[in-house]
Design a protein around this motif. Structure first.
Motif, PDB file in Angstrom:
ATOM      1  N   VAL A 127      49.772  41.223  39.763  1.00  0.00           N
ATOM      2  CA  VAL A 127      48.416  41.594  39.354  1.00  0.00           C
ATOM      3  C   VAL A 127      47.383  40.717  40.048  1.00  0.00           C
ATOM      4  O   VAL A 127      47.511  39.493  40.082  1.00  0.00           O
ATOM      5  CB  VAL A 127      48.246  41.450  37.827  1.00  0.00           C
ATOM      6  N   THR A 128      46.378  41.345  40.610  1.00  0.00           N
ATOM      7  CA  THR A 128      45.221  40.633  41.120  1.00  0.00           C
ATOM      8  C   THR A 128      43.983  41.455  40.772  1.00  0.00           C
ATOM      9  O   THR A 128      44.080  42.631  40.401  1.00  0.00           O
ATOM     10  CB  THR A 128      45.279  40.427  42.651  1.00  0.00           C
ATOM     11  N   SER A 129      42.835  40.814  40.873  1.00  0.00           N
ATOM     12  CA  SER A 129      41.566  41.484  40.598  1.00  0.00           C
ATOM     13  C   SER A 129      40.570  41.117  41.675  1.00  0.00           C
ATOM     14  O   SER A 129      40.663  40.055  42.295  1.00  0.00           O
ATOM     15  CB  SER A 129      41.012  41.069  39.229  1.00  0.00           C
ATOM     16  N   ARG A 130      39.614  41.997  41.882  1.00  0.00           N
ATOM     17  CA  ARG A 130      38.498  41.707  42.776  1.00  0.00           C
ATOM     18  C   ARG A 130      37.227  41.839  41.968  1.00  0.00           C
ATOM     19  O   ARG A 130      36.912  42.905  41.426  1.00  0.00           O
ATOM     20  CB  ARG A 130      38.499  42.666  43.973  1.00  0.00           C
ATOM     21  N   ILE A 131      36.517  40.732  41.837  1.00  0.00           N
ATOM     22  CA  ILE A 131      35.340  40.686  40.972  1.00  0.00           C
ATOM     23  C   ILE A 131      34.173  41.415  41.627  1.00  0.00           C
ATOM     24  O   ILE A 131      33.783  41.124  42.757  1.00  0.00           O
ATOM     25  CB  ILE A 131      34.939  39.233  40.666  1.00  0.00           C
ATOM     26  N   LEU A 132      33.597  42.359  40.881  1.00  0.00           N
ATOM     27  CA  LEU A 132      32.391  43.033  41.320  1.00  0.00           C
ATOM     28  C   LEU A 132      31.153  42.359  40.751  1.00  0.00           C
ATOM     29  O   LEU A 132      30.147  42.178  41.443  1.00  0.00           O
ATOM     30  CB  LEU A 132      32.424  44.508  40.901  1.00  0.00           C
ATOM     31  N   LEU A 154      22.912  38.979  23.574  1.00  0.00           N
ATOM     32  CA  LEU A 154      23.594  38.551  24.788  1.00  0.00           C
ATOM     33  C   LEU A 154      25.080  38.915  24.734  1.00  0.00           C
ATOM     34  O   LEU A 154      25.751  38.673  23.722  1.00  0.00           O
ATOM     35  CB  LEU A 154      23.449  37.043  24.991  1.00  0.00           C
ATOM     36  N   ILE A 155      25.563  39.477  25.838  1.00  0.00           N
ATOM     37  CA  ILE A 155      26.983  39.808  25.954  1.00  0.00           C
ATOM     38  C   ILE A 155      27.508  39.319  27.300  1.00  0.00           C
ATOM     39  O   ILE A 155      26.771  39.265  28.293  1.00  0.00           O
ATOM     40  CB  ILE A 155      27.244  41.323  25.824  1.00  0.00           C
ATOM     41  N   PHE A 156      28.764  38.940  27.308  1.00  0.00           N
ATOM     42  CA  PHE A 156      29.459  38.606  28.550  1.00  0.00           C
ATOM     43  C   PHE A 156      29.955  39.902  29.162  1.00  0.00           C
ATOM     44  O   PHE A 156      30.575  40.735  28.490  1.00  0.00           O
ATOM     45  CB  PHE A 156      30.630  37.670  28.258  1.00  0.00           C
ATOM     46  N   VAL A 157      29.682  40.092  30.459  1.00  0.00           N
ATOM     47  CA  VAL A 157      30.068  41.327  31.143  1.00  0.00           C
ATOM     48  C   VAL A 157      30.876  40.962  32.386  1.00  0.00           C
ATOM     49  O   VAL A 157      30.444  40.151  33.206  1.00  0.00           O
ATOM     50  CB  VAL A 157      28.843  42.174  31.546  1.00  0.00           C
ATOM     51  N   LEU A 158      32.045  41.580  32.494  1.00  0.00           N
ATOM     52  CA  LEU A 158      32.929  41.356  33.637  1.00  0.00           C
ATOM     53  C   LEU A 158      33.331  42.708  34.206  1.00  0.00           C
ATOM     54  O   LEU A 158      33.955  43.518  33.514  1.00  0.00           O
ATOM     55  CB  LEU A 158      34.173  40.574  33.198  1.00  0.00           C
ATOM     56  N   GLU A 159      32.967  42.940  35.459  1.00  0.00           N
ATOM     57  CA  GLU A 159      33.361  44.177  36.130  1.00  0.00           C
ATOM     58  C   GLU A 159      34.244  43.819  37.319  1.00  0.00           C
ATOM     59  O   GLU A 159      33.884  42.962  38.126  1.00  0.00           O
ATOM     60  CB  GLU A 159      32.141  44.963  36.599  1.00  0.00           C
ATOM     61  N   ARG A 160      35.378  44.497  37.450  1.00  0.00           N
ATOM     62  CA  ARG A 160      36.322  44.145  38.511  1.00  0.00           C
ATOM     63  C   ARG A 160      37.227  45.316  38.856  1.00  0.00           C
ATOM     64  O   ARG A 160      37.453  46.218  38.043  1.00  0.00           O
ATOM     65  CB  ARG A 160      37.172  42.941  38.093  1.00  0.00           C
ATOM     66  N   PHE A 161      37.721  45.277  40.086  1.00  0.00           N
ATOM     67  CA  PHE A 161      38.807  46.150  40.489  1.00  0.00           C
ATOM     68  C   PHE A 161      40.091  45.519  39.988  1.00  0.00           C
ATOM     69  O   PHE A 161      40.304  44.316  40.113  1.00  0.00           O
ATOM     70  CB  PHE A 161      38.899  46.278  42.015  1.00  0.00           C
ATOM     71  N   ARG A 162      41.015  46.350  39.467  1.00  0.00           N
ATOM     72  CA  ARG A 162      42.329  45.870  39.077  1.00  0.00           C
ATOM     73  C   ARG A 162      43.356  46.421  40.071  1.00  0.00           C
ATOM     74  O   ARG A 162      43.383  47.624  40.345  1.00  0.00           O
ATOM     75  CB  ARG A 162      42.699  46.318  37.660  1.00  0.00           C
ATOM     76  N   LEU A 163      44.204  45.518  40.591  1.00  0.00           N
ATOM     77  CA  LEU A 163      45.176  45.893  41.605  1.00  0.00           C
ATOM     78  C   LEU A 163      46.588  45.524  41.158  1.00  0.00           C
ATOM     79  O   LEU A 163      46.781  44.516  40.464  1.00  0.00           O
ATOM     80  CB  LEU A 163      44.874  45.200  42.936  1.00  0.00           C
ATOM     81  N   ALA A 164      47.544  46.342  41.553  1.00  0.00           N
ATOM     82  CA  ALA A 164      48.961  46.061  41.307  1.00  0.00           C
ATOM     83  C   ALA A 164      49.684  46.110  42.643  1.00  0.00           C
ATOM     84  O   ALA A 164      49.609  47.115  43.354  1.00  0.00           O
ATOM     85  CB  ALA A 164      49.553  47.092  40.350  1.00  0.00           C
ATOM     86  N   ASP A 165      50.341  45.000  42.978  1.00  0.00           N
ATOM     87  CA  ASP A 165      50.983  44.873  44.299  1.00  0.00           C
ATOM     88  C   ASP A 165      49.998  45.217  45.410  1.00  0.00           C
ATOM     89  O   ASP A 165      50.327  45.930  46.373  1.00  0.00           O
ATOM     90  CB  ASP A 165      52.222  45.768  44.382  1.00  0.00           C
ATOM     91  N   GLU A 166      48.766  44.705  45.258  1.00  0.00           N
ATOM     92  CA  GLU A 166      47.691  44.843  46.255  1.00  0.00           C
ATOM     93  C   GLU A 166      47.163  46.269  46.382  1.00  0.00           C
ATOM     94  O   GLU A 166      46.366  46.550  47.286  1.00  0.00           O
ATOM     95  CB  GLU A 166      48.163  44.348  47.639  1.00  0.00           C
ATOM     96  N   GLU A 167      47.549  47.171  45.499  1.00  0.00           N
ATOM     97  CA  GLU A 167      47.035  48.535  45.538  1.00  0.00           C
ATOM     98  C   GLU A 167      46.028  48.742  44.415  1.00  0.00           C
ATOM     99  O   GLU A 167      46.264  48.375  43.267  1.00  0.00           O
ATOM    100  CB  GLU A 167      48.176  49.551  45.410  1.00  0.00           C
TER     101      GLU A 167
END
Length: 281
Positions: A127-132, A154-167
């Motif tokens: 698992v890896t992620s790419r932060i947007l 106030l809210i914490f907001v996290l947007e990211r791509f989720r990848l499995a085996d780099e896909e």
């Protein structure tokens, strides 16, 4: 307070089709056998994908190139491509060609409350992620309603791509009341770390139950841009509200999964009356 690091959208590489065509050994289709010509071309391309001659996200030779190579009509090649696309081997991009589709298929069981990282680990996928974007925002009315807080809180907001085996598997946007996780955006690298693990270990979250909806639909304009997909490519849209031990929502997540990368498993059990032999047809 919201930081948005620059990130390359996951567009497939524009590999030269002629180079790709020469990567796989030449095979001459045989019109004198029972196997249809389109099926022979489909098998040829499929063999190249399996062997790695056509890597994931590489562009296949054009219909014209294959038609000339195998001395068949373009309609025959088009039918072969359509079959490959229907079976999930390739995907088409308007005006750009036909590309090799990733073969990773995520199989999720909906019986347990788990994170994306936990789901992937259970299937031995890295698992890896790419932060947007990551930061603190004021909750809009819709999100505030989901979290039982006032608009503007106030809210914490996290947007990211989720990848499995780099896909690439999904686009995920998480919302958490900032009062429950102060300074979380300052101390952790969520491109590598599990958000749920941090919430449990560092902020004493007890994630007890979640309510989740799943909808198959076409992507929005924003999702098309971020995911680099065609507007006709279906996606699975998830919305999940997660509750603590006091039955209070502590997290609201919106996720969009690529429809050809995800499969859902649901365990169905009979009602007690059917178990006892009543109400059967």
């Amino acid at each position: 307070m919201n930081s948005k690091p620059d990130i390359d959208v996951l567009n497939p590489p524009q590999q030269d089709s002629l180079d790709t065509a020469s990567a796989n050994p030449a095979i001459v289709v045989n019109p004198n056998v029972a196997t249809p010509l389109y099926q022979q071309i489909k098998d040829h391309c499929q063999s190249g994908i399996k062997s790695g001659s056509y890597p994931v996200d590489s562009r296949l030779p054009s219909e014209r190139q294959l038609a000339e190579k195998f001395m068949v009509s373009r309609m025959t090649v088009t039918k072969a491509f359509k079959e490959l696309e229907r079976e999930g081997w390739v995907y088409a991009r308007s005006g750009k060609g036909t590309f090799v589709a990733p073969q990773t298929k995520i199989d999720q069981n909906l019986e347990k409350l788990t994170s994306f990282s936990e789901d992937m680990a259970a299937q031995n996928l890295k698992v890896t992620s790419r932060i947007l974007s990551i930061g603190v925002e004021n909750a809009d009315e819709s999100t505030a309603k989901k979290l039982w807080i006032g608009p503007g809180t106030l809210i914490f907001v996290l947007e990211r791509f989720r990848l499995a085996d780099e896909e690439l598997i999904s686009l995920e946007r998480t919302h958490i009341p900032y009062a429950l996780c102060p300074d979380i955006e300052k101390h952790y690298d969520f491109s590598q770390e599990s958000l749920y693990k941090i919430l449990r270990n560092q902020y004493s979250f007890q994630l007890v139950v979640a309510q989740q909806t799943v909808e198959a639909r076409l992507p929005s304009d924003d999702e098309i841009k971020k995911l680099g997909i065609e507007n006709s490519k279906p996606v699975l849209s998830f919305e999940r509200s997660t509750f603590n031990e006091n039955s209070h929502p502590v997290e609201f997540v919106k996720s969009v999964y690529l429809g050809d990368r995800y499969k859902l498993n649901i365990m169905l059990k009979p009602t007690s009356s059917i178990v006892k032999g009543k109400g059967q047809n």
